[in-house]
Motif scaffolding. Structure first.
Motif, PDB file in Angstrom:
ATOM      1  N   ILE A 358      86.050  -5.988  -0.479  1.00 34.51           N
ATOM      2  CA  ILE A 358      85.608  -6.567  -1.737  1.00 34.51           C
ATOM      3  C   ILE A 358      84.897  -7.903  -1.523  1.00 34.51           C
ATOM      4  O   ILE A 358      84.642  -8.628  -2.472  1.00 34.51           O
ATOM      5  N   LYS A 359      84.581  -8.219  -0.254  1.00 31.75           N
ATOM      6  CA  LYS A 359      83.889  -9.482   0.004  1.00 31.75           C
ATOM      7  C   LYS A 359      82.590  -9.239   0.782  1.00 31.75           C
ATOM      8  O   LYS A 359      82.353  -8.137   1.286  1.00 31.75           O
ATOM      9  N   ALA A 360      81.786 -10.292   0.884  1.00 30.56           N
ATOM     10  CA  ALA A 360      80.443 -10.146   1.454  1.00 30.56           C
ATOM     11  C   ALA A 360      80.476  -9.934   2.970  1.00 30.56           C
ATOM     12  O   ALA A 360      81.478 -10.231   3.634  1.00 30.56           O
ATOM     13  N   MET A 375      88.054 -17.663   0.764  1.00 31.55           N
ATOM     14  CA  MET A 375      88.868 -18.437  -0.180  1.00 31.55           C
ATOM     15  C   MET A 375      88.127 -18.541  -1.503  1.00 31.55           C
ATOM     16  O   MET A 375      86.946 -18.799  -1.550  1.00 31.55           O
ATOM     17  N   ASP A 376      88.849 -18.262  -2.584  1.00 32.86           N
ATOM     18  CA  ASP A 376      88.332 -18.516  -3.926  1.00 32.86           C
ATOM     19  C   ASP A 376      89.196 -19.604  -4.526  1.00 32.86           C
ATOM     20  O   ASP A 376      90.418 -19.592  -4.335  1.00 32.86           O
ATOM     21  N   CYS A 377      88.579 -20.529  -5.228  1.00 36.11           N
ATOM     22  CA  CYS A 377      89.364 -21.527  -5.941  1.00 36.11           C
ATOM     23  C   CYS A 377      89.363 -21.155  -7.422  1.00 36.11           C
ATOM     24  O   CYS A 377      88.304 -20.981  -8.024  1.00 36.11           O
ATOM     25  N   GLY A 383      89.207 -19.457 -14.354  1.00 35.26           N
ATOM     26  CA  GLY A 383      89.310 -18.481 -13.274  1.00 35.26           C
ATOM     27  C   GLY A 383      88.497 -18.998 -12.098  1.00 35.26           C
ATOM     28  O   GLY A 383      88.525 -20.199 -11.809  1.00 35.26           O
ATOM     29  N   GLU A 384      87.741 -18.125 -11.450  1.00 36.32           N
ATOM     30  CA  GLU A 384      87.013 -18.530 -10.241  1.00 36.32           C
ATOM     31  C   GLU A 384      85.952 -19.590 -10.545  1.00 36.32           C
ATOM     32  O   GLU A 384      85.092 -19.409 -11.383  1.00 36.32           O
ATOM     33  N   ILE A 385      86.044 -20.669  -9.790  1.00 37.59           N
ATOM     34  CA  ILE A 385      85.045 -21.730  -9.932  1.00 37.59           C
ATOM     35  C   ILE A 385      84.304 -21.916  -8.597  1.00 37.59           C
ATOM     36  O   ILE A 385      83.154 -22.318  -8.552  1.00 37.59           O
ATOM     37  N   ILE A 386      85.009 -21.567  -7.491  1.00 35.98           N
ATOM     38  CA  ILE A 386      84.439 -21.682  -6.147  1.00 35.98           C
ATOM     39  C   ILE A 386      84.699 -20.386  -5.396  1.00 35.98           C
ATOM     40  O   ILE A 386      85.787 -19.810  -5.493  1.00 35.98           O
ATOM     41  N   GLY A 387      83.691 -19.943  -4.633  1.00 35.74           N
ATOM     42  CA  GLY A 387      83.905 -18.842  -3.696  1.00 35.74           C
ATOM     43  C   GLY A 387      83.392 -19.276  -2.330  1.00 35.74           C
ATOM     44  O   GLY A 387      82.297 -19.819  -2.228  1.00 35.74           O
ATOM     45  N   GLY A 388      84.198 -19.066  -1.290  1.00 39.34           N
ATOM     46  CA  GLY A 388      83.744 -19.500   0.030  1.00 39.34           C
ATOM     47  C   GLY A 388      84.433 -18.733   1.130  1.00 39.34           C
ATOM     48  O   GLY A 388      85.252 -17.843   0.880  1.00 39.34           O
TER      49      GLY A 388
HETATM   50 MG    MG Z   1      82.922 -15.012  -5.837  1.00 45.25          MG
END
Ligand code: MG
Ligand code: 4AD
Length: 461
Positions: A358-360, A375-377, A383-388
């Motif tokens: 489910i990730k890149a 990591m998602d913040c 809900g999700e504000i950061i994806g890294g």
């Molecule tokens: Mg994302």
């Protein structure tokens, strides 16, 4: 012209002196011999009361003005200890710069955000949107300040690209071809060799891949620019055009990445609380009652940490509450993200180590072979504000994953090169700027934190 902000912040300097201010009329009323105008000049929340008299030769002209008219006032600033406002201007002269028609859409009553969205060219003249867009500007500045103070190099990544960073296929194509009459090859497919770039291109969904190349030269870099996604999701959190902040750091692993993300968010919250107290009080009073308590709580606590696998276990216990039931392997929906951060952790939380499916493609595979160093913040209210993630730095593993997913090697040659020439452990993330503005202002709809929002079926202005 003196600004209203200067009058309020340095009133002793101006009291009983002649001043000149320019602004737009918020309200106006007159009696026979004098009238009152409430003026806003856009430099601060505060409005200025103007008193004008029939000794002015254009008294009648001024009395006929409507809300929204632009004027320049010359007069004396006098203290008004008995009144609600601390001072007013006794006008000697009111120059009419521009009248406003009687059908001015912003009247003194409160308008709904929905209505104001239909006049996005006029809504910045209201208190709420003055506050939102002043704070949006400050947040952007604070983000630059945070990274610049730490020596990050600001890289301008391209907006037109030939790659799909997230691999989700949600891209706006860029072409100069006549769509009603596209050139075709013999086999019937589109002949992109006749297009401007000689190949299919699109608006970027993320500057990350380009940012990584600069991280391999400068160590710490960041991008801050517009990104575009043709996601057909009509929610309060998705826009087709939004801004993203994407730091990328060489010699950094997932923990370093999360530390920077947490440091950045706290820095920005602190900066805005210190530099926009009037606006933040306004949001707390009129938009989101718990806002200041919540933000102060964030400053005084550590973010939560949970792996995806643990998060699924926690959420499974509450499956009866969700429209979409969770199971290991599912993509977390907003309802799950919000439940985790609002009900279980009650503060921002990092969810790490998601299933690779489910990730890149670029995320580093963990030793279990099933999850990636993602990591998602997640934050309350959004809900999700950061994806890294930490990035895959092994050439073989990256190429293998790209092949599994059917990515064309020739489109990513530059990206693979980074793994051939001095590859190092590196990590980065993307902060959705609009979601960050929502989080700090308490505004509930992304359409109300973008000056001119672009969403499905809406590109009006
Ligand atoms: Mg994302
Ligand atoms: O999680 P995303 O898709 O991550 C990336 O694009 C990575 N390449 C970032 C990186 O590692 N450099 O998007 C990052 C953030 C999301 O967490 C969300 O806040 C925001 O971008 N975002 C959107 N904001 C508004 N409207 C949309 N349609 C958004 N899609 C993502």
């Amino acid at each position: 012209l003196t600004t209203v902000k200067e009058l309020f912040s340095d009133r002793e300097k101006y009291l009983d002196k002649e001043v000149q201010v320019g602004g737009w009329i918020r309200s106006i009323r007159d009696s026979k011999a004098f009238g009152f105008i409430v003026l806003n000049d856009g430099t601060c929340f505060d409005t200025l009361q103007i008193v004008y008299h029939d000794t002015m030769e254009n008294f009648a002209e001024v009395s006929k003005l409507n809300v929204g008219a632009a004027i320049i006032v010359k007069g004396t600033l006098v203290a008004t200890p008995e009144a609600k406002q601390p001072f007013e201007i006794q006008a000697d002269q009111v120059l009419v710069e521009g009248v406003s028609n009687a059908d001015y859409p912003l009247q003194k009553k409160r308008h709904s955000f929905e209505y104001l969205r239909t006049i996005s060219h006029l809504r910045p003249r209201t208190n709420t949107f003055q506050a939102v867009f002043r704070v949006r500007s400050l947040i952007a500045y604070a983000i630059h300040k945070y990274f610049q103070e730490q020596g990050f190099v600001y890289v301008h990544t391209p907006l037109i690209t030939g790659s799909d960073c997230e691999g989700a296929g949600e891209m706006f194509q860029v072409t100069t071809m006549d769509l009603a009459n596209v050139p075709k090859k013999d086999d019937g497919t589109v002949d992109f060799s006749q297009d401007f770039f000689g190949k299919p291109t699109n608006l970027t969904v993320s500057g990350q891949l380009n940012a990584e190349t600069y991280a391999m030269a400068f160590r710490n870099v960041y991008t801050f620019g517009p990104t575009f996604r043709a996601e057909n999701s009509n929610t309060t959190r998705h826009a087709a055009e939004f801004w993203m902040i994407e730091p990328e750091m060489a010699f950094a692993d997932l923990n370093d990445n999360m530390a920077v993300a947490e440091g950045m968010l706290k820095y920005v919250i602190r900066y805005v609380l210190e530099n926009a107290p009037a606006e933040m009080d306004f949001f707390n009073q009129f938009v989101d009652k718990g806002l200041l308590d919540r933000l102060n709580h964030v400053l005084n606590s550590e973010f939560g940490h949970v792996t995806y696998t643990e998060a699924i276990k926690l959420l499974e216990e509450h499956n009866d509450k969700f429209d979409y039931k969770v199971f290991w392997g599912c993509d977390l929906q907003t309802e799950h993200e919000r439940y985790l951060t609002e009900e279980i952790f009650k503060k921002p939380v990092f969810v790490t180590d998601y299933p690779k499916e489910i990730k890149a493609f670029y995320m580093k595979l963990n030793e279990d072979g099933k999850t990636v160093a993602a990591m998602d913040c997640l934050v309350p209210g959004i809900g999700e504000i950061i994806g890294g993630s930490q990035r895959e730095d092994s050439y073989d593993k990256l190429l293998g994953r790209m092949k599994e997913l059917g990515l064309r090697e020739e489109d990513y040659g530059f990206y693979l090169d980074l793994r051939k020439y001095g590859s190092v452990r590196h990590s980065g993330f993307g902060l959705g700027f609009e979601r960050c503005v929502m989080y700090l202002t308490g505004m509930g709809n992304i359409r109300d934190v973008v000056p001119f929002p672009r969403t499905v079926n809406n590109c009006d202005l």
